[in-house]
Write a protein that holds these residues in place. Structure first.
Motif, short mmCIF file in Angstrom:
data_model
loop_
_atom_site.label_atom_id
_atom_site.label_comp_id
_atom_site.label_asym_id
_atom_site.label_seq_id
_atom_site.Cartn_x
_atom_site.Cartn_y
_atom_site.Cartn_z
N VAL A 97 0.48 -1.75 7.45
CA VAL A 97 1.44 -1.54 6.08
C VAL A 97 1.22 0.15 5.72
O VAL A 97 2.00 0.47 5.06
CB VAL A 97 0.46 -2.44 5.13
N LYS A 98 -0.13 0.64 5.78
CA LYS A 98 -0.20 1.79 5.61
C LYS A 98 0.34 3.02 6.32
O LYS A 98 1.20 3.82 5.94
CB LYS A 98 -1.75 2.38 5.46
N ARG A 99 0.76 2.63 7.68
CA ARG A 99 1.30 3.69 8.63
C ARG A 99 3.00 3.77 8.34
O ARG A 99 3.33 4.93 8.21
CB ARG A 99 1.02 3.43 10.05
N VAL A 100 3.50 2.72 8.00
CA VAL A 100 4.85 2.78 7.48
C VAL A 100 5.15 2.61 6.06
O VAL A 100 6.38 2.88 5.58
CB VAL A 100 5.50 1.32 8.14
N GLY A 101 4.24 2.69 5.31
CA GLY A 101 4.69 2.63 3.67
C GLY A 101 5.10 1.40 3.26
O GLY A 101 5.99 1.53 2.64
N PHE A 102 4.88 0.22 3.69
CA PHE A 102 5.43 -0.80 3.35
C PHE A 102 5.16 -1.28 2.09
O PHE A 102 3.93 -1.55 1.64
CB PHE A 102 5.12 -2.13 4.05
N VAL A 116 9.75 -2.94 1.96
CA VAL A 116 10.55 -1.83 2.73
C VAL A 116 9.53 -0.80 3.24
O VAL A 116 8.72 -0.33 2.59
CB VAL A 116 11.51 -0.93 1.77
N PRO A 117 9.75 -0.47 4.55
CA PRO A 117 8.58 0.75 5.28
C PRO A 117 9.27 2.02 4.93
O PRO A 117 9.81 2.72 5.61
CB PRO A 117 8.75 0.20 6.81
N VAL A 118 9.09 2.37 3.63
CA VAL A 118 9.69 3.55 3.00
C VAL A 118 9.12 4.97 3.91
O VAL A 118 10.20 5.81 3.89
CB VAL A 118 9.17 3.78 1.62
N LYS A 119 8.07 4.90 4.46
CA LYS A 119 7.80 6.27 5.31
C LYS A 119 8.56 6.37 6.64
O LYS A 119 8.52 7.29 7.22
CB LYS A 119 6.18 6.00 5.64
N LEU A 120 9.18 5.38 7.04
CA LEU A 120 10.11 5.30 8.34
C LEU A 120 11.56 6.24 8.04
O LEU A 120 11.89 6.95 8.89
CB LEU A 120 10.32 3.80 8.72
N PHE A 121 11.74 6.02 6.68
CA PHE A 121 13.28 6.57 6.56
C PHE A 121 13.19 7.96 5.80
O PHE A 121 12.36 8.12 4.82
CB PHE A 121 13.89 5.47 5.70
N LEU A 132 21.50 2.25 1.85
CA LEU A 132 21.30 2.62 3.38
C LEU A 132 20.18 3.27 3.63
O LEU A 132 20.24 4.46 2.84
CB LEU A 132 22.86 3.18 3.71
N ARG A 133 19.48 3.26 4.45
CA ARG A 133 18.44 4.01 4.79
C ARG A 133 18.40 4.01 6.37
O ARG A 133 18.46 3.40 7.00
CB ARG A 133 17.08 3.19 4.49
N ARG A 134 17.86 5.47 6.66
CA ARG A 134 17.93 5.95 8.20
C ARG A 134 16.78 6.66 8.57
O ARG A 134 16.43 7.48 7.75
CB ARG A 134 19.11 6.67 8.53
N THR A 135 16.11 6.67 9.71
CA THR A 135 15.21 7.68 10.11
C THR A 135 15.84 8.75 10.47
O THR A 135 17.01 8.80 10.42
CB THR A 135 14.43 6.77 11.33
N HIS A 136 15.29 10.00 10.84
CA HIS A 136 15.72 11.21 10.98
C HIS A 136 16.46 11.24 12.27
O HIS A 136 17.35 11.93 12.29
CB HIS A 136 14.41 12.12 11.12
N ASP A 137 16.20 10.49 13.21
CA ASP A 137 16.98 10.43 14.37
C ASP A 137 17.98 9.30 14.64
O ASP A 137 18.65 8.97 15.38
CB ASP A 137 16.00 10.32 15.78
N GLY A 138 17.95 8.51 13.44
CA GLY A 138 18.89 7.32 13.60
C GLY A 138 18.68 6.14 14.26
O GLY A 138 19.52 5.36 14.46
#
Length: 273
Positions: A97-102, A116-121, A132-138
Motif C-alpha cells: 500500500v505504501k510503496r505504490v501509494g494506494f 488508485v496506486p498513484v505513486k506508479l503513474f 488516463l494514467r501512465r507510468t513513465h515508460d508506459g
C-alpha cells in the motif's frame, strides 16, 4: 489389509481436523465487525494470499487466504490469526500500500470512486469519458471511463468487450446483474477490466501492464476492483487499515471505501469468498 485400514483412519482423522479448523476459522472471522472483516480481506489481497473480491463474507477462499498467509510465514495454518499474526498481516499488507501509494480517488468525469496506486503513474490527464494514467515508460496504463446507456447497453458492452478481437486472449470472465469482470492478455500485455451498472450508464476501469509487473499488479487489480463504487458528492475515504490511532489522518486511511459505499456483494453473489 491392516495398512489400508490405517491409511483410511489417518485420512478420516485428517479430514476431521481440517473441518474443525475451517469451522473455528469461520467463527473467528465472523466474530469480527464487518469493517474488520473487510480490512482483513483487503490486507490479504495486498499480501497476495486472498484471490477473490473483498466482500466481508467467509467462504473457502477466505479460509484459503488466511491459511496461505500463515503457511508463508511459518505459522500454524488453522485460519485463526493470533494478535501477533494480525500485526504481521498489517505490516506486510501495508508495505505494498505504501510503496505504490494506494489511495482513494473520487472522479467526476467517470463517476467512480476507487483505490488508485498513484505513486506508479507519472502522467495523468482527463479524457472525454474519464481519466488516463501512465507510468513513465508506459508499461502500466490505467483508464477510467463512463458509457451512457444511450451509447451502449450494459449487456451489449459486455458482449463487445468479450467478443473476438485480434491479439486478445480472455482468461477469466464473470457477468452479474450489477457488474462484470474480464481479464486476460492483449497484444502481449496483461489486462483487467471491471464495469459496474447504474440506472444511467456503465462505469469502469481498464488496467493494462507488461508481464514483468504481474506479481504485484494482479494484487492491485483485485484491490482496485474490490474498492470500486459509484462516486457520491461529498463522499469520504475508507476505514483505517493501519490500526494505529496516531495515523488516522494519514492518506492510508483513504485506501478502502466505506462499506456502505461499496456495490452489493453478498455471500451469494458468486464472488467466491
Amino acid at each position: 489389509m491392516r495398512s489400508v485400514l490405517i491409511a483410511v483412519l489417518v485420512f478420516l482423522v485428517s479430514a476431521g481436523s481440517c473441518l474443525a479448523d475451517y469451522d473455528r476459522s469461520k467463527d473467528w472471522f465472523n466474530g469480527m465487525t464487518y469493517r474488520e472483516r473487510i480490512r482483513t480481506q483487503f490486507l490479504l489481497v495486498f499480501t497476495g494470499d486472498y484471490t477473490a473480491l473483498v466482500d466481508g463474507a467467509f467462504g473457502r477462499l477466505t479460509y484459503a487466504g488466511l491459511t496461505s498467509f500463515q503457511r508463508h510465514r511459518d505459522f500454524f495454518p488453522d485460519g485463526v490469526l493470533k494478535p501477533g499474526q494480525k500485526l504481521v498481516l498489517q505490516r506486510d499488507g501495508l508495505d505494498l500500500v505504501k510503496r505504490v501509494g494506494f489511495e482513494t480517488s473520487h472522479e467526476t468525469a467517470s463517476g467512480l470512486t476507487l483505490g488508485v496506486p498513484v505513486k506508479l503513474f507519472e502522467t495523468s490527464s482527463p479524457t472525454e469519458r474519464g481519466h488516463l494514467r501512465r507510468t513513465h515508460d508506459g508499461s502500466i496504463e490505467l483508464e477510467t471511463w463512463r458509457v451512457t446507456r444511450h451509447e451502449s447497453g450494459y449487456e451489449t458492452l459486455y458482449r463487445r468487450l468479450t467478443g473476438p478481437q485480434s491479439g486478445r486472449v480472455i482468461r477469466y470472465r464473470t457477468f452479474r446483474n450489477d457488474f462484470f469482470v474480464v481479464s486476460g492478455r492483449q497484444d502481449g500485455r496483461d489486462f483487467y477490466l471491471r464495469v459496474m451498472k447504474t440506472p444511467q450508464d456503465s462505469r469502469g476501469f481498464s488496467l493494462f501492464w507488461e508481464p514483468k509487473h504481474t506479481v504485484f499488479m494482479n494484487r492491485l487489480a483485485l484491490a482496485m476492483s474490490s474498492s470500486m463504487s459509484a462516486s457520491r458528492a461529498g463522499g469520504n475515504g475508507g476505514p483505517d487499515i493501519t490500526g494505529d490511532p496516531a495515523t488516522r489522518q494519514n492518506s492510508l486511511n483513504r485506501t478502502i471505501p466505506l462499506p456502505e459505499t461499496a456495490p452489493s456483494r453478498s455471500a451469494g453473489s458468486g464472488t467466491g469468498s
